[in-house]
Design an enzyme around this catalytic site. Structure first.
Site, PDB file in Angstrom:
ATOM      1  N   HIS A 192      77.997  64.801  50.343  1.00 42.48           N
ATOM      2  CA  HIS A 192      77.889  65.380  48.996  1.00 42.48           C
ATOM      3  C   HIS A 192      79.122  66.224  48.663  1.00 42.48           C
ATOM      4  O   HIS A 192      79.737  66.047  47.597  1.00 42.48           O
ATOM      5  CB  HIS A 192      76.622  66.237  48.915  1.00 42.48           C
ATOM      6  CG  HIS A 192      76.404  66.886  47.594  1.00 42.48           C
ATOM      7  ND1 HIS A 192      75.563  66.367  46.632  1.00 42.48           N
ATOM      8  CD2 HIS A 192      76.921  68.025  47.047  1.00 42.48           C
ATOM      9  CE1 HIS A 192      75.573  67.152  45.563  1.00 42.48           C
ATOM     10  NE2 HIS A 192      76.391  68.173  45.789  1.00 42.48           N
ATOM     11  N   GLU A 193      79.486  67.111  49.567  1.00 37.09           N
ATOM     12  CA  GLU A 193      80.632  67.985  49.292  1.00 37.09           C
ATOM     13  C   GLU A 193      81.947  67.208  49.289  1.00 37.09           C
ATOM     14  O   GLU A 193      82.881  67.574  48.568  1.00 37.09           O
ATOM     15  CB  GLU A 193      80.679  69.133  50.294  1.00 37.09           C
ATOM     16  CG  GLU A 193      79.453  70.049  50.276  1.00 37.09           C
ATOM     17  CD  GLU A 193      79.102  70.579  48.892  1.00 37.09           C
ATOM     18  OE1 GLU A 193      80.005  70.703  48.045  1.00 37.09           O
ATOM     19  OE2 GLU A 193      77.913  70.872  48.667  1.00 37.09           O
ATOM     20  N   HIS A 202      82.604  66.065  45.776  1.00 34.05           N
ATOM     21  CA  HIS A 202      83.280  67.095  44.980  1.00 34.05           C
ATOM     22  C   HIS A 202      84.759  67.195  45.355  1.00 34.05           C
ATOM     23  O   HIS A 202      85.644  67.238  44.495  1.00 34.05           O
ATOM     24  CB  HIS A 202      82.622  68.458  45.225  1.00 34.05           C
ATOM     25  CG  HIS A 202      81.306  68.646  44.552  1.00 34.05           C
ATOM     26  ND1 HIS A 202      81.143  68.538  43.190  1.00 34.05           N
ATOM     27  CD2 HIS A 202      80.077  68.954  45.060  1.00 34.05           C
ATOM     28  CE1 HIS A 202      79.876  68.777  42.877  1.00 34.05           C
ATOM     29  NE2 HIS A 202      79.214  69.027  43.996  1.00 34.05           N
ATOM     30  N   GLU A 245      79.191  66.595  39.648  1.00 39.75           N
ATOM     31  CA  GLU A 245      77.977  66.227  40.375  1.00 39.75           C
ATOM     32  C   GLU A 245      77.756  64.721  40.380  1.00 39.75           C
ATOM     33  O   GLU A 245      77.162  64.186  41.316  1.00 39.75           O
ATOM     34  CB  GLU A 245      76.764  66.936  39.780  1.00 39.75           C
ATOM     35  CG  GLU A 245      76.679  68.410  40.116  1.00 39.75           C
ATOM     36  CD  GLU A 245      76.542  68.675  41.610  1.00 39.75           C
ATOM     37  OE1 GLU A 245      75.917  67.861  42.318  1.00 39.75           O
ATOM     38  OE2 GLU A 245      77.080  69.697  42.070  1.00 39.75           O
TER      39      GLU A 245
END
Length: 490
Positions: free
Chosen positions: A255-256, A259, A285
């Site tokens: 997930h990170e 970003h 997101e």
């Protein structure tokens, strides 16, 4: 120098200082000594005063009036500088400085309260943060909706009413799908065993590299709440480790990386400038959620991940890749937003959106927040909150003043649904690469369609240009229905 050149040079120096402030926030989350909180708050306040003065410098207004954009990129830069200038000039420097000081102190108080399961310890500080952000919202809104003024910082052009209407359309289908899935008697088995910390971090690093994270321009650390920080050539990520749940570490990392890859892949020509960042938090997101879910939790990629987990940890109680895919996407009860499955995740966001909107409007008192949270959670999920760290204290966002941020998570899911639909049409052989543990075709598509543009286009235009149609919730809901109907044989 022309007015445009002076403006861009001034903004470049401001952006560089903002990156320094971001590094201080990263340090506070990852490695700052516990006793340094009060001093760090003063440092943050001092730097915020400098940044606010630069961003609200009256010369910016003069340069904006005189600047003549030579092309669409220059026009986009002026648009973003003007937006920031308008926001900064509406907020008194004393208020901006006090917000910076208070949220820095608040982070430590929240962490203490969370560790002690003591909501009362945090409420006075939260009262202060909410009061400051309401004052800021009133200054920004100038008679308009205060919540919209805060939301605009994270998702330009969005409104609370528009998001509420979208959530009202989504909620019935999400609840219906959840109830159908939870009604199935033969649910996927959970992962079993102990998963050694060093091995988790070793595989997390491999996952980060597979998804395109450049460790020459970043680093991976541990934090209570995983996050990504920075832009351009210094973009840092964090994860967390639970030795009985490696998915927490692996999917937080992926997930990170979504970003971070966005920030690392912005056109280098935009570095330290108004376009050198993501278009909005919702678009941001969309990258992290798409990396994590549509790619990382796909049947094809799960086959590769299953083999890697078995190589690192041995038998984990799961027999075969299909069973592992079902376990990765297992839908079950739980209090924690960041650990929620794709179906229930958005219901967690809707709860937070409604509560924070009521807080900023003055319809909900901070003293009543825990009770309102617990009542709403039971109504939405059917079971009680068992402790504050699983309830009102679980997220850091309100502690650091991020009101208006939560709905961008679901906006990101909506955007991701649209982008994945378009990507699948363009990359019919995507699963073949994912089966090899290679997300490169997907991440490359996103790099060229979304990430390289930074903030050049408005958020919804960024997504529409990438996928060929205006974003809406339909593709996400259709994807969820199809995926979980197949897993649970509905």
């Amino acid at each position: 120098m022309t007015a445009y050149e002076r403006l861009i040079e001034h903004d470049r120096q401001t952006q560089a200082l903002a990156q320094v402030m971001g590094r201080l926030r990263w340090d506070q989350e990852v490695m700052m000594p516990r006793g340094a909180g009060a001093q760090r708050a003063e440092e943050m306040a001092a730097l915020e005063a400098v940044l606010h003065a630069r961003a609200a410098d009256p010369r910016i207004g003069e340069w904006l009036e005189a600047a003549a954009p030579g092309d669409d990129v220059a026009a986009a830069k002026l648009r973003e500088i003007r937006r920031e200038y308008d926001r900064r000039t509406r907020v008194p420097v004393a208020l901006a400085t006090e917000i910076a000081r208070s949220v820095s102190l608040s982070h430590g108080t929240w962490a203490e309260a969370r560790a002690r399961e003591d909501v009362a310890h945090f409420l006075p500080m939260l009262e202060r943060i909410v009061a400051l952000r309401r004052e800021e919202a009133a200054a920004l809104a100038q008679g308009g909706a205060r919540y919209d003024a805060l939301l605009d910082e994270y998702e330009p052009g969005a409104t609370g009413a528009g998001i509420a209407a979208m959530f009202d359309r989504m909620r019935p289908r999400l609840r219906a799908l959840r109830d159908r899935v939870l009604g199935v008697a033969d649910a996927p088995a959970p992962l079993l065993g102990e998963f050694e910390r060093a091995a988790q971090l070793r595989l997390a690093r491999q996952l980060a590299e597979a998804f395109g994270y450049d460790f020459q321009r970043g680093r991976l650390d541990l934090a209570v709440h995983p996050f990504s920080s920075g832009s351009g050539d210094d973009v840092r990520i964090s994860t967390r480790v639970a030795e009985d749940d490696p998915f927490n570490c692996f999917y937080s990392t992926i997930h990170e990386v979504g970003h971070a890859a966005y920030e690392q892949n912005v056109d280098p020509a935009y570095a330290l400038g108004p376009l050198g960042r993501g278009a909005s938090m919702g678009v941001h997101e969309s990258q992290s959620r798409l990396y994590e879910n549509q790619i990382g939790r796909s049947r094809a990629f799960c086959g590769w991940l299953f083999e890697r987990i078995r190589a690192e940890f041995g038998d984990c109680g799961i027999e075969g890749t299909e069973a592992f895919y079902a376990t990765v996407n297992r839908l079950a009860g739980g209090h924690i937003r960041t650990e929620a499955d794709e179906v229930q995740y958005n219901l967690h966001i809707m709860l937070r959106f409604d509560l924070e909107r009521a807080l900023i409007a003055g319809d909900l008192a901070v003293a009543e927040l825990e009770g309102a949270w617990n009542e709403r959670f039971r109504a939405d999920f059917g079971y009680p909150v068992d402790r504050p760290s699983h309830g009102v204290l679980q997220d850091v966002h309100w502690a650091v003043g991020l009101f208006g941020y939560f709905p961008t998570y679901t906006l990101g899911n909506v955007y991701a649904g649209c982008l994945m639909q378009a990507m699948r049409a363009d990359l019919p052989d995507l699963d073949t690469a994912l089966e090899r543990g290679d997300p490169g075709p997907a991440t490359g598509w996103l790099r060229e369609r979304v990430q390289v543009h930074g903030a050049r286009f408005e958020p919804t235009e960024t997504v529409a240009r990438a996928c060929g149609f205006a974003p809406h919730e339909g593709p996400l809901l259709d994807y969820l229905d199809a995926k979980f109907a197949a897993i649970y044989r509905l």
